[in-house]
Structure formats: structure tokens, C-alpha cells
Write an enzyme that holds these catalytic residues in place. Sequence first.
Site, short mmCIF file in Angstrom:
data_model
loop_
_atom_site.label_atom_id
_atom_site.label_comp_id
_atom_site.label_asym_id
_atom_site.label_seq_id
_atom_site.Cartn_x
_atom_site.Cartn_y
_atom_site.Cartn_z
N ASP A 1 1.67 4.23 2.55
CA ASP A 1 0.68 4.75 1.95
C ASP A 1 1.15 6.03 1.46
OD1 ASP A 1 -1.96 4.71 0.91
OD2 ASP A 1 -2.42 6.76 3.57
N ASP A 2 1.60 7.68 1.84
CA ASP A 2 2.19 8.56 0.99
C ASP A 2 3.74 8.95 2.14
OD1 ASP A 2 -0.30 8.76 -0.59
OD2 ASP A 2 -1.08 8.55 1.39
N HIS B 1 1.51 5.12 -2.49
CA HIS B 1 0.59 5.80 -3.52
C HIS B 1 1.96 6.20 -4.62
CE1 HIS B 1 -4.02 5.62 -2.74
NE2 HIS B 1 -3.01 5.44 -1.03
N HIS C 1 -9.87 1.11 -0.83
CA HIS C 1 -9.74 1.66 0.86
C HIS C 1 -11.14 1.80 0.93
CE1 HIS C 1 -6.09 3.54 -0.95
NE2 HIS C 1 -5.26 4.13 0.35
N HIS D 1 1.06 -1.01 -0.30
CA HIS D 1 -0.08 -0.06 0.38
C HIS D 1 0.77 1.23 0.32
CE1 HIS D 1 -3.51 1.97 1.64
NE2 HIS D 1 -2.75 2.77 1.07
N GLU E 1 -11.06 3.18 6.52
CA GLU E 1 -9.90 4.38 6.48
C GLU E 1 -10.54 5.68 7.74
OE1 GLU E 1 -8.27 6.93 3.70
OE2 GLU E 1 -6.31 7.20 4.59
N1 ADE Z 1 -4.84 8.38 -1.77
C1 ADE Z 1 -4.09 8.65 -1.35
N2 ADE Z 1 -3.58 8.18 0.20
C2 ADE Z 1 -4.70 7.70 0.36
C3 ADE Z 1 -5.30 7.60 1.44
N3 ADE Z 1 -4.34 7.68 2.32
N4 ADE Z 1 -6.72 7.70 1.59
C4 ADE Z 1 -7.85 7.86 0.43
N5 ADE Z 1 -7.43 7.81 -0.39
C5 ADE Z 1 -6.18 7.98 -0.82
ZN ZN Z 2 -4.02 4.93 0.97
#
Ligand code: ADE
Ligand code: ZN
Length: 340
Positions: free
Chosen positions: A280-281, A21, A199, A19, A202
Site C-alpha cells: 500500500d504505502d 501507491h 479500493h 497494490h 477498506e
Molecule cells: N491512497 C493511498 N493509500 C490509500 C489507502 N490505503 N486507501 C485509500 N486511498 C489511498
Molecule cells: Zn491503497
Amino acid sequence: MSNPKLAEFIKGLPKAELHVHIEGTLEPELLFELAKRNHIKLKYPTVEALKEAYSFNNLQDFLDIYYEGANVLQTEQDFYDLTWAYLQKAKAQGIVHAEIFFDPQTHTARGIDFATVINGICRALQDGEKQLGVTSKLIMCFLRHLVELSAFRTLDDALPFKEQIAGVGLDSSERGNPPSKFANVFSKAQAEGFKLVAHAGEEGTSDYVREAIDTLKVDRIDHGNASVNDEHLLEVLNAKRIPLTICPLSNKALKVVENLECHPLKKMLHKGLLVTVNSDDPAYFGGYVNENYEAVSKALMLGQDELAQLAKNSIDGSFLTAAEKEKYLNSIEHYCASFV
Ligand code: ADE
Ligand code: ZN
């Protein structure tokens, strides 16, 4: 982290990331470099000023700044550079396999061709495999705040590149955009042979996780935190061996959890769920995959066996073949047996 031995164990532990992006790996320094290369004027005068803006109260706060950051990505070379930077980081962190999201609509809506995006990313992925030995798969996400018709158009754009895309996913603003909004396009993606992920849970409730499983027929849930409040759903996830791609530092940064000490990961792991740890990011949330392992290890007091189980789950939960999984699982066993 306070335990250097555990940090060393985590660093060398072979693991997969399921996971991440690719747009979320855009570090502020590269963002500035690409803005200069493409003659784009940024809202922030310096890298430091941009970093100061990385303070979020919820998912939408983050998404607003994340989509703005992605505007600097213009050419195939920009997408190559972005992906190559992530792969080098991944290699340094013991990642042997990465399943990477990209958001085509973020780019096609700005007039960037689908081919520009995917060709840049895939050229870097090929180099990553050849030069770094990191294997990878690509997952195309639909933006759930947009209408389903836009997702259908994106799926059509993707069909000529089917060989390069393992699966489709669903991301962006969760609340108010339930999985069922994308039932038809997911059904088409399944018929085209794509793996399915979404997703869910969350910021949304456990109902979103149920919908992703029952209506979208996903193979994997991204996040899934809200499942912890629903014992029956936990049983379903466990019985069906549906992996959850958990992102602890993201959850903390977006206030999905109050603090990491109350993160549901440990409860899920001890129930035997196929939970995995991911970034994630990472450019926005203060850490790549190893910093996530370290943070949960400290906050939830996870030892080597539990960390090794998370790494094994990351291989098990991947879209690799059984033979590929076996090879990586053996390398984890070997690493754990020889680590002193
Ligand atoms: N796009 C990038 N990161 C995300 C996240 N944590 N939740 C939903 N969309 C995303
Ligand atoms: Zn994500």
C-alpha cells in the site's frame, strides 16, 4: 520475525506487488532531500519529527499527511527518483513484477503537468525493466473525494499516454464516496480499453465491494476486507476469480483491523479466494511487501505452502498475459522445490 528460515524463504520467493501507491513509497529521507532541492519549507524540522507524526487513527488521518508529503514532488526528476528508489527496494525483496498506482490529481491540482508526472515515473519503470529485470504496469487512480468531472478531466489528460497506462483505479477517502459516484467515468475508461480496479471495503462496507463489481465492473478489488462479513459476496469473488489486493500492515496502521491476529486474510485464503499481500504505502506503514508477508506469517501462522500460494496468487491476479504468468508461476514452483 522470529522464524529466520521463513524470513529467508519469503525474501527469495518470486512475487508480484499489485497494490502500491508510488506517492506512498516516499521515504522521509527522500522527502527531506526533495524539499531541499525544491526550496520547500516543511512543517517538521527533522526526519525524526516527521516520522513521529506517522501515527494514524483512521484513513483520513493518513491521507492528510500523505497529500502534504506529496507537495515536495515537483519535477520529472523527482518522480523518477521516487520510482527508482521503490524499484530498487522491490528488486531486493524478490518482486519480479509491480503494478503501481499514481494519483495525478494530487499533482495537477498543484500546477504540475500530467506529462511531468508520468514521464518521470515511466522513465524509471523502463530503467527498472532494463537494469533490474523488474517488469511493471502503471495504474492511474482517481481521487474519490473529488467530483466525477475532475476524474473525467484526468482521463482526458491521460489519453495521449494511453500506451503507458494499463488501468484506472479509485482511491482516497472511502466513506461517503461510493463507487457509484464514478460509474460514468469508469464506463468511459472501460470503453478506452483500460483495466479497472477500485479500493473498496477498506473502511467502507461490503456494499462498496458489491458496487465496485456490479456498477464499475472492476477486474480487481483493492483491500476488500469488509467482504469477509458477507458469505454470498465471498462466493461471488471466488466464483468470478476476482483478486483482492490485501495490505496487512496498512490495515493495522489505519486501524482497519484491531490486530493482525484477527486479519481476515487467512480465512479468505483457505476459502480459495484470489487474495494477495501488498504494501500500500510502505514509507508510512512500516514495511514493504516482505515485511507484510512476514507479519501475516507470524500473526496468522502461515507456513511455506500458504506463503507460496499468496505469491502464486499475486502473479495470477496481475494484468500480465497468460504466457508471462506461466513463466513467473514456473519460477515460483522451481524456487519452492529447490528451497532447503
Ligand atoms: N491512497 C493511498 N493509500 C490509500 C489507502 N490505503 N486507501 C485509500 N486511498 C489511498
Ligand atoms: Zn491503497
